[in-house]
Design a protein around this motif. Structure first.
Motif, PDB file in Angstrom:
ATOM      1  N   GLY A 109       8.666 -29.359 100.107  1.00 39.88           N
ATOM      2  CA  GLY A 109       9.950 -29.997 100.563  1.00 39.88           C
ATOM      3  C   GLY A 109      11.172 -28.830 100.737  1.00 39.88           C
ATOM      4  O   GLY A 109      10.708 -27.654 100.419  1.00 39.88           O
ATOM      5  N   GLU A 110      12.121 -29.098 101.344  1.00 42.56           N
ATOM      6  CA  GLU A 110      13.224 -28.034 101.495  1.00 42.56           C
ATOM      7  C   GLU A 110      14.251 -28.445 100.354  1.00 42.56           C
ATOM      8  O   GLU A 110      14.476 -29.524  99.924  1.00 42.56           O
ATOM      9  CB  GLU A 110      13.751 -28.281 102.922  1.00 42.56           C
ATOM     10  N   VAL A 111      14.863 -27.239  99.755  1.00 42.96           N
ATOM     11  CA  VAL A 111      15.848 -27.517  98.791  1.00 42.96           C
ATOM     12  C   VAL A 111      17.054 -28.044  99.432  1.00 42.96           C
ATOM     13  O   VAL A 111      17.543 -27.632 100.344  1.00 42.96           O
ATOM     14  CB  VAL A 111      16.262 -25.810  98.314  1.00 42.96           C
ATOM     15  N   ALA A 112      17.544 -29.000  98.678  1.00 43.67           N
ATOM     16  CA  ALA A 112      18.699 -29.737  99.128  1.00 43.67           C
ATOM     17  C   ALA A 112      19.922 -28.741  99.533  1.00 43.67           C
ATOM     18  O   ALA A 112      20.218 -28.027  98.632  1.00 43.67           O
ATOM     19  CB  ALA A 112      19.123 -30.760  98.026  1.00 43.67           C
ATOM     20  N   ASP A 113      20.449 -29.207 100.513  1.00 38.27           N
ATOM     21  CA  ASP A 113      21.650 -28.365 101.036  1.00 38.27           C
ATOM     22  C   ASP A 113      22.912 -29.167 100.941  1.00 38.27           C
ATOM     23  O   ASP A 113      22.989 -30.139 101.843  1.00 38.27           O
ATOM     24  CB  ASP A 113      21.357 -27.807 102.396  1.00 38.27           C
ATOM     25  N   PRO A 114      23.862 -28.876 100.061  1.00 35.97           N
ATOM     26  CA  PRO A 114      25.075 -29.664 100.040  1.00 35.97           C
ATOM     27  C   PRO A 114      25.862 -30.091 101.391  1.00 35.97           C
ATOM     28  O   PRO A 114      26.392 -30.995 101.530  1.00 35.97           O
ATOM     29  CB  PRO A 114      25.932 -28.872  99.150  1.00 35.97           C
ATOM     30  N   VAL A 115      25.691 -28.829 102.343  1.00 34.56           N
ATOM     31  CA  VAL A 115      26.472 -29.088 103.356  1.00 34.56           C
ATOM     32  C   VAL A 115      25.848 -29.981 104.258  1.00 34.56           C
ATOM     33  O   VAL A 115      26.265 -30.880 105.166  1.00 34.56           O
ATOM     34  CB  VAL A 115      26.508 -27.601 104.215  1.00 34.56           C
TER      35      VAL A 115
END
Length: 298
Positions: A109-115
Motif C-alpha cells: 500500500g501507499e503511505v496515507a497522505d493527509p493532503v
C-alpha cells in the motif's frame, strides 16, 4: 534525525537477514526510504520486512520490548478489519549491529497522505470502522501503563512546555499555549479500550482511495478511548472529522480530549524534525493548523 543514530547499510542488512533467515536471496534485501522516526525499514523479497532501531539503548531491555511488540502485533492483526503485519522472527544484537531487530510480514500500500485523504468520505468511514473494531476488542482486564500517550493529559505538561519554548521561532506559540492551558486539565470519564496508540499517517496505508493497512502495531494496548482520535486530526478535514465523530458517537469531552492528544503529539514534530525529516515536520504543522482552525474545540 537523532544525535546518536545508528547507520545500517544495505550490505550489512543483507548479511544479518540471511544469517537469521537462511535461504533468503540477498539480492532481494533492500532499504526502504521512509519518514519513519524509530526504525530503518528493510524489504525482504515481496512478503517480509525487517525493522532495525535507529537509536541505541540497552540491548536486553530492547529485546524484551521487541518480544512484547511481537505479541501485541499478533493480537492487533487478529482483531483489525484491515491488513496488519504479523511477527516472523527476532534478530539478536551482535558485533555488526548493536541492537536487536525484528522481522514481520509486509503489507502493501501507499503511505496515507493527509493532503490527498482529507476530503475523502471513504477514508473517514474506514477509519471509523478501524476504531470501532479496536474499541470492541477485549482488554482482558489490562489497563494503560505509561510512559507515553494514553493516560492523563496533564502528565505531558513538561514535554508540551519544552516544545512550546523550542517552537517560538516556528509556530504561533501564544495561541497554542492558550489551547493547551484548557486541554491539559480535561477530565477523563471513560475506562480504557484497546488502542493502536500511534495513528499517524505514516502508520496507515492506502490503495485506490481508501485505507488498506495499518502499520507499527507493536504498541497495541489499553488506553484512553480518545487517543486513537488523533488520526482524525492528522488526516481529515472538518467535514470528514464530523462524519467520523458521528459514526463513533463521541461525546463533546471525548472529542476534545482527542484533539488534546493530537496536540500533544503534533507540538513536538515541528521543532524536532524541522531540519531532518520534512514530512514529519509538515505533519506537525498541518495537524496544529486543523486544531487551531476548528471553532468547535478549545
Amino acid at each position: 534525525m537523532h544525535p546518536d543514530q545508528l547507520v545500517l547499510s544495505q550490505e550489512l542488512a543483507a548479511q544479518l537477514i540471511t544469517d537469521l533467515l537462511p535461504g533468503t536471496d540477498p539480492a532481494t534485501v533492500r532499504l526502504v526510504p521512509t519518514s519513519a522516526t524509530t526504525s530503518t525499514v528493510v524489504r525482504i523479497g515481496e512478503d517480509l520486512a525487517a525493522r532495525f532501531p535507529l537509536e541505541p539503548s540497552d540491548p536486553d531491555a530492547a529485546r524484551t520490548a521487541l518480544a512484547a511488540e511481537h505479541e501485541a502485533m499478533a493480537e492487533f492483526a487478529s482483531v483489525c478489519p484491515l491488513p496488519a503485519p504479523e511477527p516472523v522472527a527476532l534478530g539478536e544484537s551482535s558485533a555488526e549491529f548493536p541492537m536487536p531487530w525484528s522481522v514481520q510480514t509486509w503489507i502493501p500500500g501507499e503511505v496515507a497522505d493527509p493532503v490527498v485523504l482529507d476530503s475523502s468520505d471513504t477514508a473517514a468511514d474506514d477509519l471509523a470502522a478501524l476504531l470501532l473494531a479496536l474499541r470492541a476488542a477485549p482488554t482482558r482486564g489490562r489497563l494503560f501503563r505509561g510512559p507515553g500517550r494514553g493516560g492523563e493529559l496533564i502528565t505531558h505538561e513538561d514535554w508540551v512546555r519544552e516544545c512550546l519554548e523550542r517552537s517560538r521561532d516556528l509556530l504561533p506559540v501564544g495561541a497554542l499555549a492558550a489551547r493547551w492551558q484548557r486541554w491539559r486539565t480535561l477530565e477523563r470519564r471513560d475506562g480504557d479500550v484497546m488502542s493502536h496508540r500511534d495513528l499517524i499517517p505514516a502508520n496507515l496505508l492506502t490503495a485506490e482511495g481508501r485505507l488498506a493497512g495499518v502499520l507499527d502495531t507493536g504498541g497495541y494496548g489499553p488506553a484512553d478511548p480518545a487517543l486513537d482520535l488523533v488520526g482524525a486530526w492528522h488526516l481529515l478535514d472538518a467535514e470528514r472529522r464530523a462524519r467520523l465523530r458521528e459514526r463513533l458517537g463521541s461525546s463533546d469531552l471525548e472529542w476534545e480530549r482527542g484533539a488534546a492528544w493530537a496536540f500533544v503529539q503534533a507540538i513536538g514534530l515541528v521543532w524536532y524534525y524541522v531540519d531532518t525529516n520534512p514530512t514529519m515536520a509538515e505533519l506537525g504543522r498541518s495537524t496544529l493548523r486543523r486544531l487551531m482552525d476548528d471553532p468547535g474545540i478549545g
